[in-house]
Scaffold this motif. Structure first.
Motif, PDB file in Angstrom:
ATOM      1  N   THR A 102     -82.700  50.296  23.438  1.00 27.89           N
ATOM      2  CA  THR A 102     -82.073  49.204  24.174  1.00 27.89           C
ATOM      3  C   THR A 102     -81.005  48.503  23.344  1.00 27.89           C
ATOM      4  N   PHE A 103     -81.232  48.405  22.025  1.00 25.16           N
ATOM      5  CA  PHE A 103     -80.301  47.637  21.215  1.00 25.16           C
ATOM      6  C   PHE A 103     -80.325  48.184  19.794  1.00 25.16           C
ATOM      7  N   ARG A 115     -79.059  47.181  15.827  1.00 28.45           N
ATOM      8  CA  ARG A 115     -78.448  46.180  14.962  1.00 28.45           C
ATOM      9  C   ARG A 115     -78.310  46.743  13.569  1.00 28.45           C
ATOM     10  N   MET A 118     -73.666  44.862  16.052  1.00 24.48           N
ATOM     11  CA  MET A 118     -74.664  44.989  17.119  1.00 24.48           C
ATOM     12  C   MET A 118     -74.129  45.889  18.210  1.00 24.48           C
ATOM     13  N   VAL A 119     -74.970  46.798  18.628  1.00 21.34           N
ATOM     14  CA  VAL A 119     -74.542  47.787  19.627  1.00 21.34           C
ATOM     15  C   VAL A 119     -75.501  47.751  20.801  1.00 21.34           C
ATOM     16  N   ALA A 120     -74.972  47.567  21.995  1.00 24.06           N
ATOM     17  CA  ALA A 120     -75.811  47.608  23.197  1.00 24.06           C
ATOM     18  C   ALA A 120     -75.405  48.845  23.982  1.00 24.06           C
ATOM     19  N   PRO A 121     -76.268  49.860  24.024  1.00 30.27           N
ATOM     20  CA  PRO A 121     -75.867  51.097  24.691  1.00 30.27           C
ATOM     21  C   PRO A 121     -76.264  51.111  26.167  1.00 30.27           C
ATOM     22  N   ASP A 122     -75.565  51.905  26.867  1.00 30.33           N
ATOM     23  CA  ASP A 122     -75.874  52.049  28.287  1.00 30.33           C
ATOM     24  C   ASP A 122     -75.645  53.512  28.626  1.00 30.33           C
ATOM     25  N   GLU A 169     -73.323  54.911  30.450  1.00 27.96           N
ATOM     26  CA  GLU A 169     -71.934  55.371  30.314  1.00 27.96           C
ATOM     27  C   GLU A 169     -71.141  54.606  29.271  1.00 27.96           C
ATOM     28  N   TYR A 170     -71.480  53.341  29.066  1.00 29.47           N
ATOM     29  CA  TYR A 170     -70.643  52.504  28.229  1.00 29.47           C
ATOM     30  C   TYR A 170     -71.436  51.983  27.038  1.00 29.47           C
ATOM     31  N   LEU A 173     -71.384  48.547  24.265  1.00 28.06           N
ATOM     32  CA  LEU A 173     -70.784  47.266  23.900  1.00 28.06           C
ATOM     33  C   LEU A 173     -71.045  47.026  22.406  1.00 28.06           C
ATOM     34  N   ILE A 174     -69.994  46.835  21.650  1.00 26.57           N
ATOM     35  CA  ILE A 174     -70.134  46.677  20.190  1.00 26.57           C
ATOM     36  C   ILE A 174     -69.628  45.299  19.783  1.00 26.57           C
ATOM     37  N   VAL A 175     -70.466  44.568  19.054  1.00 25.15           N
ATOM     38  CA  VAL A 175     -70.064  43.241  18.580  1.00 25.15           C
ATOM     39  C   VAL A 175     -70.252  43.186  17.059  1.00 25.15           C
ATOM     40  N   THR A 199     -72.483  46.939  34.380  1.00 25.97           N
ATOM     41  CA  THR A 199     -72.988  47.288  33.047  1.00 25.97           C
ATOM     42  C   THR A 199     -72.599  46.245  32.018  1.00 25.97           C
ATOM     43  N   ILE A 200     -71.339  45.873  32.092  1.00 26.64           N
ATOM     44  CA  ILE A 200     -70.871  44.906  31.090  1.00 26.64           C
ATOM     45  C   ILE A 200     -71.608  43.590  31.227  1.00 26.64           C
ATOM     46  N   LEU A 202     -75.089  44.186  29.714  1.00 27.41           N
ATOM     47  CA  LEU A 202     -75.062  44.329  28.262  1.00 27.41           C
ATOM     48  C   LEU A 202     -74.644  43.029  27.584  1.00 27.41           C
ATOM     49  N   LEU A 237     -77.501  40.710  27.192  1.00 28.01           N
ATOM     50  CA  LEU A 237     -78.387  41.167  26.118  1.00 28.01           C
ATOM     51  C   LEU A 237     -77.819  40.830  24.747  1.00 28.01           C
ATOM     52  N   MET A 238     -76.542  41.120  24.621  1.00 28.08           N
ATOM     53  CA  MET A 238     -75.873  40.887  23.355  1.00 28.08           C
ATOM     54  C   MET A 238     -75.853  39.396  23.016  1.00 28.08           C
TER      55      MET A 238
END
Lengths: 70, 624
Positions: free
Chosen positions: A41-42, A44, A53-57, A59-60, A62-64, B109-110, B113, B116-117
């Motif tokens: 799910t996450f 770090r 921090m990476v939130a995977p899905d 298709e996409y 999200l990297i912070v 999705t965004i 996510l 969550l982030m």
């Protein structure tokens, strides 16, 4: 992977995207190897300078990148 | 036994069909057991019979395939774009991105996510999860292990070495004392040992003059043999140029040696040059130390003939400077004291100290204008020769002297007596040195073969660790620069290397502060005692001079009044003393010592008044 939206410069973004995509794939496969019902799910990664921090899905991704408050 | 049953039939009846009929069993032969035969057999008990019950195993070999690892760099180029879009074209990429952004799936999705982030980011902001929680506790690990030391290497001169190389030598080579040890300055893997016989007028015909450099990895054969013309009494590595050593010889000469020869030991074995006999010492050179100079070629030496000579090893024909150890400061050689050890601290390049045969330590200043001012101060306290002299590497004002049966610690400021000293031992103390890592630890060797490790923060009356190294007296001691390995040389030439437990090599918490406080306290105590002594002496002198005057001064006060006054003062003092003692007992130990020092001084100050009062009383009684 292709960066869709970013507030860093292009080359850094491309580097982060490529590397973290592979790492996330690997982490996800590791988690599923241990327990097939499980999923990532996450993710770090904390380093000396900052935390990624990476939130995977499906298709996409999200990297912070954050500077932890110390 | 045969069982025969005869069956007869007539010839004519042959071939006729047989008719079988049942018949009950009939015993034909009965053979009873015969016990008489049992004597031919032996009863076997126990009977060994093996039974095995294991699971069946099979052997199978597995060999995993070797994974080949190769380092490769990755060049990140934008990839993953769909085929129709050229990543270099900005327009196309922008268009693609915009299209994706409108995709519903993307938006959902965004949003998901993002939530969550956000949660995790907020967590990070709130607390620092990975901080060091138990940082202080790690340091508080006390070394519980008891102090110990173990021998890691024993180097002894192998007599067979001589037999092989020089068969004409007497096989019983006289054992010589290892008089001085010096570690290689950088690597600490090599040890230079000077061997000589310090017995006066010993028969030196069979004794070899060689001194060795040993490599710790090979304790059987020395790495390099140094062949001076006279046995070496002291030997030191040059801290700047680790290939050169200087040796002080038994006959008083100085010899620098290069030891650069890993491949040609014979070349490195001979001294480069020897100092000329006319200008050298007249007695064995007991101390030789390198000086801190730009060229790195200066050294100085001291010997029991009472001279300290400075040399430049490039030119050993005559010393660059001399100093005669005459404490009457007249520079006369007849009055000079013989020097036994030499001490030099590189951080204080102009000052050095010499320990003498008479038990006096002389501190000298090299840069003084006149020879008489070169000797700045003397410290006397030992009954016999001062065998070793060392400054504390952390507190250069404090130095350790080892001589006769005690080891004493001195402060440069108190010249009358040492600030701390050990009890009188049963055997001579032969050498000593400070630990290079802990300011409260020092080592001493004794002539009964024991190595003592003293830690005066832990125990002050006894050594913290006392090790019997060998049966013969130990003659020299040297600590390696890292502080963990100590080498001691014995009278018969064996050099033992000991590794001391890590409790002695790691700096304890607060150690520097405690040691500093202890030194200051002891120095203060000595100063107070010195001051009191001086006062007493002055008063003695004043009293002996003014004794004629006192007879006239007496009738000023009536004797009765004086008696009253003194009696009152006496009782006041006693009460004050008792109160102070009671107060002091309730205070903790640290405070007690300080108070004691102050107390002692105050009490003794008053005590000196008391005898004086009593004396005055007596004198008045005599007068009255």
């Amino acid at each position: 992977g292709i960066p869709i939206r970013t507030n860093l410069d292009n080359s850094t973004t491309v580097q982060y995207a490529g590397l973290l995509h592979q790492l996330t794939m690997k982490a996800r496969s590791t988690v599923r190897d241990i327990d097939p019902q499980n999923d990532l799910t996450f993710l770090r990664i904390r380093s000396k300078k900052h935390e990624i921090m990476v939130a995977p899905d499906k298709e996409y991704l999200l990297i912070v990148i954050q500077n932890p408050c110390e | 036994m045969e069982i025969i049953y005869v069956y007869t039939r007539k010839r004519s009846e042959f071939g006729r069909p047989c008719s079988f009929s049942d018949r009950p069993a009939k015993v034909s032969v009965d053979i009873p057991p015969d016990p008489g035969m049992a004597s031919g057999f032996v009863l076997r008990n126990p009977v060994d019979s093996s039974v095995q019950h294991t699971s069946d195993m099979s052997e199978h070999e597995v060999n995993t395939e070797r994974v080949e690892v190769e380092s490769r760099g990755v060049n990140h180029v934008e990839g993953g774009w769909p085929k129709d879009i050229n990543p270099q074209e900005v327009e196309q990429t922008i268009r693609f991105r915009k299209k994706v952004e409108k995709d519903e799936n993307y938006i959902n999705t965004i949003a998901h996510l993002g939530a969550l982030m956000e949660h995790c980011v907020k967590q990070n902001n709130a607390i620092n999860v990975y901080e060091e929680y138990f940082g202080e506790e790690e340091v508080a690990e006390v070394e519980d292990e008891p102090p110990s030391a173990k021998t890691i290497n024993v180097i002894s001169k192998l007599t067979s070495f001589f037999d092989v190389l020089l068969p004409k030598r007497d096989p019983n080579v006289t054992k010589r004392t290892a008089t001085h040890l010096s570690w290689h300055p950088n690597t600490c893997k090599k040890l230079a040992v000077a061997y000589s016989s310090l017995e006066f007028q010993q028969n030196m015909k069979e004794m070899s003059f060689d001194s060795y450099i040993w490599d710790l990895e090979n304790p059987n054969k020395p790495e390099l043999v140094l062949k001076p013309s006279s046995p070496l009494v002291s030997l030191e590595y040059n801290p700047k140029d680790s290939h050169v050593l200087v040796g002080g010889c038994y006959n008083g000469q100085m010899a620098p040696f290069p030891s650069q020869a890993y491949w040609d030991t014979r070349k490195g074995g001979l001294p480069v040059e020897m100092s000329t006999v006319e200008f050298s010492h007249r007695d064995p050179v007991y101390g030789a130390i390198w000086l801190q100079s730009k060229t790195g070629t200066e050294c100085f030496s001291a010997s029991t003939d009472g001279q300290v000579l400075w040399w430049d090893i490039r030119k050993l024909s005559e010393p660059t400077d001399t100093l005669v150890l005459d404490i009457t400061r007249k520079g006369l050689l007849e009055n000079a004291l013989g020097a036994v050890t030499l001490e030099f601290e590189p951080t204080m390049p102009t000052k050095f100290m010499v320990g003498t045969e008479q038990g006096i330590v002389i501190a000298c200043n090299r840069k003084a204008k006149t020879p008489s001012e070169k000797i700045t101060s003397t410290y006397s306290g030992h009954h016999g020769p001062v065998c070793a002299l060392a400054r504390n590497p952390f507190y250069p004002k404090i130095f350790l002297t080892v001589g006769d049966w005690t080891a004493r610690i001195w402060s440069e400021e108190t010249k009358e007596s040492s600030i701390m000293w050990t009890k009188y031992h049963l055997s001579y103390l032969t050498d000593g040195c400070w630990s290079t890592v802990r300011p409260a630890v020092f080592f001493t060797t004794r002539s009964d073969g024991t190595l003592d490790v003293w830690d005066f923060l832990f125990k002050q009356n006894d050594p913290s660790l006392s090790l019997k190294v060998c049966d013969e007296p130990l003659s020299s001691l040297r600590l390696q620069d890292n502080g963990c390995v100590v080498g001691c040389g014995s009278k018969l030439g064996t050099v033992t290397l000991l590794e001391i437990s890590s409790g002695f090599c790691t700096l304890q918490r607060n150690e520097k502060n405690l040691v500093n406080a202890m030194f200051e306290r002891e120095t203060k105590r000595e100063k107070i005692l010195e001051a009191r002594h001086r006062e007493m002496r002055l008063k003695e002198r004043a009293r002996s001079e003014g004794q004629e005057m006192e007879v006239e001064e007496m009738p000023v006060e009536s004797p009765h009044d004086v008696l009253e006054r003194t009696r009152r003062e006496f009782f006041e003092v006693i009460e004050a003393e008792l109160q102070r003692r009671a107060r002091a007992e309730t205070q903790p130990l640290h405070g007690k010592l300080k108070d004691h020092a102050g107390e002692e001084a105050a009490a003794q100050g008053e005590e000196t008044q008391l005898p004086k009062d009593r004396e005055e009383e007596e004198e008045e009684k005599d007068a009255a």
